[in-house]
Design a protein around this motif. Structure first.
Motif, PDB file in Angstrom:
ATOM      1  N   ALA A 108      40.524  40.558  43.703  1.00 13.07           N
ATOM      2  CA  ALA A 108      41.526  39.539  43.418  1.00 13.07           C
ATOM      3  C   ALA A 108      42.251  39.784  42.105  1.00 13.07           C
ATOM      4  O   ALA A 108      43.322  39.218  41.874  1.00 13.07           O
ATOM      5  CB  ALA A 108      40.852  38.154  43.394  1.00 13.07           C
ATOM      6  N   LYS A 109      41.685  40.605  41.224  1.00 10.85           N
ATOM      7  CA  LYS A 109      42.320  40.889  39.935  1.00 10.85           C
ATOM      8  C   LYS A 109      43.169  42.148  39.977  1.00 10.85           C
ATOM      9  O   LYS A 109      43.634  42.615  38.946  1.00 10.85           O
ATOM     10  CB  LYS A 109      41.247  41.015  38.861  1.00 10.85           C
ATOM     11  CG  LYS A 109      40.451  39.735  38.675  1.00 10.85           C
ATOM     12  CD  LYS A 109      39.370  39.899  37.620  1.00 10.85           C
ATOM     13  CE  LYS A 109      38.563  38.620  37.459  1.00 10.85           C
ATOM     14  NZ  LYS A 109      37.509  38.752  36.435  1.00 10.85           N
ATOM     15  N   GLY A 110      43.298  42.737  41.170  1.00 11.51           N
ATOM     16  CA  GLY A 110      44.133  43.921  41.299  1.00 11.51           C
ATOM     17  C   GLY A 110      43.432  45.228  41.017  1.00 11.51           C
ATOM     18  O   GLY A 110      44.070  46.290  40.983  1.00 11.51           O
ATOM     19  N   VAL A 111      42.100  45.188  40.811  1.00 15.85           N
ATOM     20  CA  VAL A 111      41.355  46.416  40.557  1.00 15.85           C
ATOM     21  C   VAL A 111      41.110  47.124  41.888  1.00 15.85           C
ATOM     22  O   VAL A 111      40.652  46.515  42.860  1.00 15.85           O
ATOM     23  CB  VAL A 111      40.023  46.118  39.852  1.00 15.85           C
ATOM     24  CG1 VAL A 111      39.266  47.416  39.604  1.00 15.85           C
ATOM     25  CG2 VAL A 111      40.274  45.380  38.540  1.00 15.85           C
ATOM     26  N   GLN A 112      41.419  48.420  41.922  1.00 14.49           N
ATOM     27  CA  GLN A 112      41.273  49.213  43.146  1.00 14.49           C
ATOM     28  C   GLN A 112      39.975  50.032  43.058  1.00 14.49           C
ATOM     29  O   GLN A 112      39.696  50.682  42.055  1.00 14.49           O
ATOM     30  CB  GLN A 112      42.461  50.163  43.316  1.00 14.49           C
ATOM     31  CG  GLN A 112      42.403  51.016  44.577  1.00 14.49           C
ATOM     32  CD  GLN A 112      42.671  50.184  45.833  1.00 14.49           C
ATOM     33  OE1 GLN A 112      43.586  49.375  45.861  1.00 14.49           O
ATOM     34  NE2 GLN A 112      41.855  50.373  46.861  1.00 14.49           N
TER      35      GLN A 112
ATOM     36  N   GLN B 257      38.797  30.803  48.436  1.00 16.71           N
ATOM     37  CA  GLN B 257      39.686  30.427  47.339  1.00 16.71           C
ATOM     38  C   GLN B 257      39.131  30.817  45.971  1.00 16.71           C
ATOM     39  O   GLN B 257      39.850  30.748  44.968  1.00 16.71           O
ATOM     40  CB  GLN B 257      39.926  28.912  47.370  1.00 16.71           C
ATOM     41  CG  GLN B 257      40.636  28.431  48.625  1.00 16.71           C
ATOM     42  CD  GLN B 257      40.693  26.910  48.709  1.00 16.71           C
ATOM     43  OE1 GLN B 257      40.468  26.221  47.717  1.00 16.71           O
ATOM     44  NE2 GLN B 257      40.994  26.400  49.894  1.00 16.71           N
ATOM     45  N   HIS B 258      37.840  31.192  45.911  1.00 16.42           N
ATOM     46  CA  HIS B 258      37.221  31.537  44.628  1.00 16.42           C
ATOM     47  C   HIS B 258      36.546  32.897  44.757  1.00 16.42           C
ATOM     48  O   HIS B 258      35.348  32.997  45.010  1.00 16.42           O
ATOM     49  CB  HIS B 258      36.191  30.474  44.218  1.00 16.42           C
ATOM     50  CG  HIS B 258      36.779  29.129  43.991  1.00 16.42           C
ATOM     51  ND1 HIS B 258      37.102  28.268  45.036  1.00 16.42           N
ATOM     52  CD2 HIS B 258      37.130  28.486  42.834  1.00 16.42           C
ATOM     53  CE1 HIS B 258      37.601  27.152  44.533  1.00 16.42           C
ATOM     54  NE2 HIS B 258      37.631  27.257  43.198  1.00 16.42           N
ATOM     55  N   PRO B 259      37.301  33.962  44.592  1.00 13.94           N
ATOM     56  CA  PRO B 259      36.735  35.309  44.773  1.00 13.94           C
ATOM     57  C   PRO B 259      35.863  35.781  43.613  1.00 13.94           C
ATOM     58  O   PRO B 259      35.096  36.723  43.770  1.00 13.94           O
ATOM     59  CB  PRO B 259      37.980  36.187  44.902  1.00 13.94           C
ATOM     60  CG  PRO B 259      39.032  35.456  44.106  1.00 13.94           C
ATOM     61  CD  PRO B 259      38.763  33.986  44.317  1.00 13.94           C
ATOM     62  N   ASP B 260      35.968  35.126  42.424  1.00 11.82           N
ATOM     63  CA  ASP B 260      35.193  35.581  41.264  1.00 11.82           C
ATOM     64  C   ASP B 260      33.719  35.230  41.467  1.00 11.82           C
ATOM     65  O   ASP B 260      33.360  34.056  41.610  1.00 11.82           O
ATOM     66  CB  ASP B 260      35.736  34.906  40.005  1.00 11.82           C
ATOM     67  CG  ASP B 260      35.150  35.524  38.733  1.00 11.82           C
ATOM     68  OD1 ASP B 260      34.134  36.244  38.850  1.00 11.82           O
ATOM     69  OD2 ASP B 260      35.707  35.288  37.649  1.00 11.82           O
TER      70      ASP B 260
ATOM     71  N   MET C 284      42.550  50.311  37.386  1.00 14.78           N
ATOM     72  CA  MET C 284      43.112  49.027  36.995  1.00 14.78           C
ATOM     73  C   MET C 284      44.621  49.167  36.840  1.00 14.78           C
ATOM     74  O   MET C 284      45.127  50.251  36.521  1.00 14.78           O
ATOM     75  CB  MET C 284      42.490  48.554  35.679  1.00 14.78           C
ATOM     76  CG  MET C 284      40.998  48.290  35.758  1.00 14.78           C
ATOM     77  SD  MET C 284      40.343  47.645  34.211  1.00 14.78           S
ATOM     78  CE  MET C 284      41.246  46.090  34.121  1.00 14.78           C
ATOM     79  N   PRO C 285      45.348  48.088  37.086  1.00 16.89           N
ATOM     80  CA  PRO C 285      46.815  48.171  36.986  1.00 16.89           C
ATOM     81  C   PRO C 285      47.257  48.647  35.597  1.00 16.89           C
ATOM     82  O   PRO C 285      46.808  48.116  34.578  1.00 16.89           O
ATOM     83  CB  PRO C 285      47.254  46.715  37.238  1.00 16.89           C
ATOM     84  CG  PRO C 285      46.137  46.111  38.031  1.00 16.89           C
ATOM     85  CD  PRO C 285      44.901  46.760  37.534  1.00 16.89           C
TER      86      PRO C 285
END
Length: 690
Positions: A57-61, A119-122, A164-165
């Protein structure tokens, strides 16, 4: 493996999922968290729910690769991501984790929980649940490589790429050998303590891996029987390279217990070495009774010590007798006698010397010198007497009734009686076989003898001052005819003990040294009594009646400890004797075990009750789950005198939430266990206000 356990040892970048530059450097330096499990290697990564595309969810691949060490090309593994449905999530984590998440997050239904998860992926939002491997796999933050789980002995390299982005990619890698057992050291006992109702133990071992450790506890009660696996597990604490397992539980006072643990890691990989075994006794030994009314009296050639008999207590193991010629010290241990004794005769004396005695009660616990409590007394030995002459002219003659032993009388005014002794050889130990005799003739009857054995006889004279003469000359005798079969044992008796059934019978070896041992037969009791011929060999009748041996081979002592019958079951026992020529006696009379009532099955213990958002939640423990079919929940208010049944849960489940409660009411709960013999007595009451 669906358990919520605390992850004390995982690297912080796996828990938080925050990939700052510092976290990237740490990922480069550290190895990839990689562990063996029964389903294959487990790879842990990320702190957030990961989609099938490999991005969280934070864009980390994330990109995962596997290659076999020393051969084979690198293969990229497609990450499955978070499961696609509530049904798949339930299948992955199990009902118990679902229930705990609902309670923890205060959600009213499984549907609400599934919506919350999406809704809460963390993962940090889920507390301890984020450290549960099935939960992480279902959320996509862990991967179980089932493809290689059967390739035992092969070693693989796993590499995970993290992008990471706006930053350069970083890698973490580790190797693992499939099926390799974890390298556990043997936990060593470092603390062992017990009070009246509490046991506290601690084991330590050296840590070889950076992963949480747990331990299963096994307990034996009463110093006999099998070790029982306890339902609760303990979580280790780590300090440096030392792992500590600390365990405490409430126990029954005046009982002995033994414990050991079997360590395992977070993935349920168990060690091959169990811990040291701890033996404790739950009691306050300072409250045990002391010796009272201790007296010393000068008797003929001895000093007689006497005291008030101690009450029967399984923790008292004996009475230790100390003696000295100096009241100031230099006491030495003279003897140790049974805790049931009330007197002791000291014959190892020098006349006209004062002796000082100290007596101490011994118990089953650790007893240091400064923990001993002595009762003291003194006396001097004055009275002495001579030893009588030995009888002479001994003869033995076989008759139809047995062996007739005769001897010449001795001329001694203090003569009290003669005693006849019998053995099986000139060098064997002889035992008294007669009462006190004033005559000089005694017949050893044939019912006590075997034609297969030669016997040796001797006689002693005893005076009124209890002084024994030496043995007379020894003579031998042999019955020309005797019984063809060993004497059948009688007096078979049964008594239940903790976890076992104790069977004993008359020891016919005392009267027939040719007997080598006994065969113990058993069967499940029927409505009709056994009908058999006691004159025929026991094995013949046992085959006809369908009896089985309680143990293969001969039992050399007149007792045996068998496992308890099933609850409500009745068992018949019979015994026979076998001599050195292989001849077997007939079957003894039948002894039947009593039907074990359901009171011997204990109700649930350590019942806990607390108010939750959904009602009142009950949790309990059942040490022995064998034969448990379920549990019944009872409830009453403080104004009600009788409890009523409100629910029944199946065996294996030890938690229940009572949703039919009213705010402000005070409720009282009890729980019973359902067994194959019925319902147990209720547990202790637990009171809680909604």
């Amino acid at each position: 493996m669906n358990r919520l356990v605390t992850y004390f040892l995982l690297p912080a970048w796996l828990i938080s999922g925050s990939f700052t530059g510092k976290a990237q450097d740490q990922a480069d330096r550290n190895q990839l968290p990689l562990f063996n499990s029964a389903n294959g290697p487990v790879i842990l990564f990320g702190g957030s729910s990961i989609k099938a595309s490999g991005k969280d969810a934070k864009g980390v691949q994330y990109a995962l690769f596997r290659s076999e060490v020393n051969g084979g090309a690198q293969k990229q593994i497609a990450l499955p991501g978070m499961v696609a449905s509530l049904a798949a999530f339930k299948k992955a984590v199990g009902a118990s984790v679902i229930a705990q998440l609902e309670q923890q997050l205060k959600l009213g239904s499984e549907t609400a929980l599934w919506s919350y998860l999406q809704q809460h992926p963390d993962l940090s939002s889920y507390g301890l649940a984020s450290f549960n491997i099935p939960f992480r796999a279902a959320m996509g933050a862990a991967y179980i490589d089932e493809e290689v789980r059967t390739l035992k002995g092969r070693t693989y390299l796993y590499t995970i790429g993290i992008t990471m982005p706006g930053q350069a990619a970083t890698n973490a890698r580790s190797t693992i050998t499939i099926g390799q057992a974890p390298d556990f050291a043997r936990p060593q006992l470092t603390l062992s303590g017990a009070r009246d109702s509490m046991v506290t133990l601690q084991w330590k071992m050296v840590a070889h891996r950076d992963i949480p450790y747990l331990a299963t506890v096994f307990r034996q009660t009463g110093g006999r029987g099998d070790f029982v696996r306890l339902s609760s597990r303990i979580l280790a604490k780590q300090r440096g390279d030392t792992i500590s397992f600390r365990f405490s539980e409430k126990v029954y006072g005046h009982s002995a217990y033994r414990y050991f643990i079997r360590p395992a890691d977070l993935l349920d990989n168990a060690g091959t070495l169990n811990s040291d075994t701890a033996a404790v006794v739950a009691a306050n030994f300072h409250k045990l009774p002391l010796l009272t009314d201790l007296k010393a009296r000068d008797t003929l050639n001895a000093i007689l010590l006497s005291w008030r008999t101690l009450p029967i207590d399984p923790l008292i193991t004996g009475i230790e007798i100390w003696r000295s010629r100096d009241v100031r010290g230099d006491f030495v241990v003279l003897d140790t006698v049974s805790p049931l004794s009330h007197a002791y005769t000291d014959r190892r004396l020098v006349p006209h010397v004062a002796y000082y005695y100290r007596l101490c009660v011994l118990h089953a616990g650790r007893q240091e010198q400064n923990d001993r409590f002595f009762a003291t007394v003194s006396a001097s030995q004055q009275k002495t007497s001579r030893v009588p002459d030995a009888p002479y002219g001994l003869s033995a003659q076989t008759t139809a009734r047995g062996v007739r032993v005769a001897w010449q009388p001795i001329d001694d005014p203090d003569l009290y009686a003669y005693y006849v002794y019998r053995g099986t050889s000139l060098n064997s130990k002889c035992q008294v076989i007669s009462p006190a005799l004033t005559d000089t003739v005694f017949t050893d009857t044939a019912s006590n003898l075997s034609s297969a054995t030669a016997y040796v006889y001797a006689v002693k004279a005893v005076t009124t001052s209890s002084k024994e003469s030496p043995f007379s000359g020894k003579v031998s005798a042999h019955l020309p005819k005797g019984k063809e079969r060993p004497l059948t044992p009688g007096g078979i008796r049964l008594s239940p003990r903790p976890g076992a059934l104790y069977i004993e019978w008359d020891d016919t070896k005392k009267n027939d040294p040719a007997i080598l041992g006994y065969l113990l037969y058993k069967r499940k009791a029927a409505k009709t009594p056994l009908q058999y011929d006691g004159g025929k060999p026991a094995s013949y009748e046992a085959t006809r009646l369908g009896l089985s041996l309680a143990v293969n081979g001969l039992i050399t002592v007149p007792y045996f400890e068998d496992s308890l019958p099933r609850y409500g079951e009745k068992v018949d026992y019979l015994v026979s004797a076998v001599d050195q020529f292989g001849t077997e006696s007939g079957l003894s009379p039948v002894a039947s075990s009593a039907r074990l009532g359901n009171l011997e099955r204990k109700p649930p213990s350590r019942v806990l009750a607390r108010t939750t958002a959904g009602g009142i939640t009950l949790q309990w423990e059942q040490a022995d789950m064998a034969g448990i079919e379920g549990f019944v929940i009872y409830r009453r208010t403080v104004r009600e005198h009788a409890s009523r049944k409100i629910a029944r849960v199946p065996g294996g489940i030890t938690q229940f939430t009572d949703k039919q409660t009213a705010q402000g009411n005070l409720y009282v709960y009890t729980i019973t266990a359902l067994t194959d013999a019925g319902e147990t007595s209720p547990s202790e009451e637990r009171t809680v206000r909604k």
